[in-house]
Design an enzyme around this catalytic site. Sequence first.
Site, PDB file in Angstrom:
ATOM      1  CD  GLU A 641       4.807  -0.337  -1.168  1.00  0.00           C
ATOM      2  OE1 GLU A 641       5.107  -1.516  -0.919  1.00  0.00           O
ATOM      3  OE2 GLU A 641       5.602   0.501  -1.616  1.00  0.00           O
ATOM      4  CG  HIS A 668       7.902  -2.134   3.665  1.00  0.00           C
ATOM      5  ND1 HIS A 668       6.911  -1.587   2.885  1.00  0.00           N
ATOM      6  CD2 HIS A 668       7.886  -3.460   3.420  1.00  0.00           C
ATOM      7  CE1 HIS A 668       6.333  -2.561   2.199  1.00  0.00           C
ATOM      8  NE2 HIS A 668       6.898  -3.692   2.493  1.00  0.00           N
TER       9      HIS A 668
END
Length: 733
Positions: A641, A668
């Site tokens: 990430e 997300h």
Amino acid sequence: MSPTPPPFPASTVLGYPRIGPRRELKRALESYWEGRSTRAELERVGAGLREATWRRLAELSLEGLPSNTFSLYDQVLDTAVLLGAVPERYLAAGDPYFAMARGTEGLAPLRMTKWFDTNYHYIVPEIGPETVFKLDASKPLAEVREARALGYGTRPVVLGPVTFLLLADPSGAALDRLDEVLACYEELLAALAAEGVAWVQLDEPALVADRTPRELATAGAAYDRLGSAAARPGLFVATYFGDPGEALPVLAATPVEAIGVDLVRGGAAALPELPGKTVVAGVVSGRDVWRTPPGRALAALAGVRADRVTVSTSCSLLHVPYDVEAERDLDPGLRGRLAFAEQKVAEVVALSSALPSVPAGEGPRGAAVPSAPLTAPVPREGRSPYPVRAAAQAEHLRLPVLPTTTIGSFPQTGELRAARAAVAAGALEPDAYERLVEAEIERVIRLQERLGLDVLVHGEPERNDMVQYFAEHLDGFAVTRNGWVQSYGSRCTRPPILHGDVSRPGPITVRWASYAQSLTSRPVKGMLTGPVTIVAWSFVRDDLPLRDVVLQVADAVREEVRDLEAAGVSIIQVDEPALRELLPLRRASQPEYLEWSVSAYRRATSGAGDRTQIHTHLCYSDAGEILAAIDGLDADVTTIESARSGARILGAVGGFGRGLGPGVYDIHSPRVPDAGEVEDLLRATLRALPAERVWVNPDCGLKTRAYEEVEASLGNVVEAARRLRAELTDAGR
Ligand SMILES: Nc1nc2c(c(=O)[nH]1)N[C@@H](CNc1ccc(C(=O)N[C@@H](CCC(=O)N[C@@H](CCC(=O)N[C@@H](CCC(=O)O)C(=O)O)C(=O)O)C(=O)O)cc1)CN2
Ligand code: MET
Ligand SMILES: [Zn+2]
């Protein structure tokens, strides 16, 4: 309130699940978010769940009922709201609470990260110079009143000030704001006292991790100050998830009347004598699903030397499912060994009634498994050093510079979920289901070809979950029908139960990977979950050291890697997103964990030949804390990430010397990044890393996203990669 609170109830739990026994809250939240119901309707579902919980706890004869353990999204976010720490930019949103949690049009959500060493995620409070702390006690007060109207006196549970500030900023810098925050807590205590509340629970799990002398002194000063408040309920400070160590004498020296200790994870260290205090003894585990051996619990209770002992859970029961009685399909022998939240409450109550007859004295404490030396031999590395492998892979794969790929899953459609449910209910033939999965794989392959991705995936449509799916295909695991546990917001998992020796009866993913590869001439990446993650996201037997269990799972994954390779799959990704999560909270225990977890990963992957490219994926931005271990995994390509944390991680991971894919698309959020934005992130990456090593990919899997967003976002990702690739090729001419 009187300076001497009434005696603490003899039995209690630190918290309870809140998603609802049938995930009622999940459905109510998602319906509200999709505009299908009102906020008032959502609130009504919440009130119904709270009422059902208090009634059930009372029926089970639990004495001390907690309140304010319910949350519409997350208890840390609730605490930020309680203290007025709502960043200005959210105030104009239609619903600021959910805007902070999930973002809205043009507004990114607050960051989310793991709650200590669990698979629960909390919203990270944002505290800046502009933050003005101001108490808004409406939620805890409303819950107290709501319970009282039903006839129940409750103990409000609130995250404590020290943990709150440390979660907002792990460096401890936010502790500078403690005085302002404590003023809010004082005001809260006065309001609760005025409401007739006898006890309040302040959760301080941060005190079980290594704390500096300054942090410990700060904690002591904080509770000295709260303890000397003129009007307040009895103060119960709960530590959990480990041994509070030096924090315990610090708390003991303050006026707090009750202290909670986790006697399951607290280890064997003898509890100091705590004269004048109530010890809320966490002897029933809130982190596993095993029945509590009464002898062990009673011995632990007998070791407590204090004025008064209350029987409790080791932590909130948030981390276990509601009721094992609902699991009619479980093998009865196994079911008899299990306790979910309801059964654990019954255990607490039973232990509490057994307590007066317990002989005083020392006994073994806690459920720590005796650790044995690492016996399992790690097989000799099958693979050559990286440069040799890299050359073999380049020759074989012939990928362009800046290859584009994804992390594995594509959107999980309602149709597939419904079809799986229909198969389970006997309403759909497995053959028909498998044809649906194949059709979905074909759709995902064609989509990726159309978008122009270089390394394709099959999209994981056959998986209900990246861990549960493997558990369903391995021996030694059981799975539940309804054993849901909240992971974040409305998202839940059913952690499998690893109860026996793990082995792989046959290939698991090979047919889907081969099918996907048969549809295209581009390489399709095989997709597996790593041994640490499979174990971390399961409930695990406690009669073997964790590392031995993980090594058994590693052997099963190793067999799957071999079979994928034999079937012609030339790139295999083995995900380890939970590697960081299982890191022990105390530094002293970390090196040993990292040693065995990394060797388990290598055991799982080192059977692959040099030509086979091994990828790994980790999806949390705090990967920085375990960089050496990630490097030690020795994967040919690591995807992590990065979209949200920006270039911060790049400097650190640049030293790996192997392939690296810092995420360029934050999955997300429903927001679609444009190509220019992705290009900027890639340029930053190329300043930190040599182009030959850079991969272009999203932050994580796409299963929680919708096809529309994914198609647009991936299109922009490919576009940005192509622009930069063209520049690099021009420059190289
Ligand atoms: N175990 C695990 N932990 C993880 C992750 C992860 O992927 N897995 N990712 C990170 C973030 N955490 C996450 C946790 C859950 C979900 C998630 O999407 N969960 C789904 C459930 C996934 C699942 O088990 N799905 C099943 C059951 C789905 C379902 O609800 N079925 C209905 C019926 C079908 C219908 O008509 O829709 C029902 O049972 O009522 C399936 O697909 O088969 C959800 O809450 O909605 C995502 C991320 C970290 N931890
Ligand atoms: C939480 S990590 C997820 C990795 C998995 N391969 C996916 O794409 O969904
Ligand atoms: Zn991920």
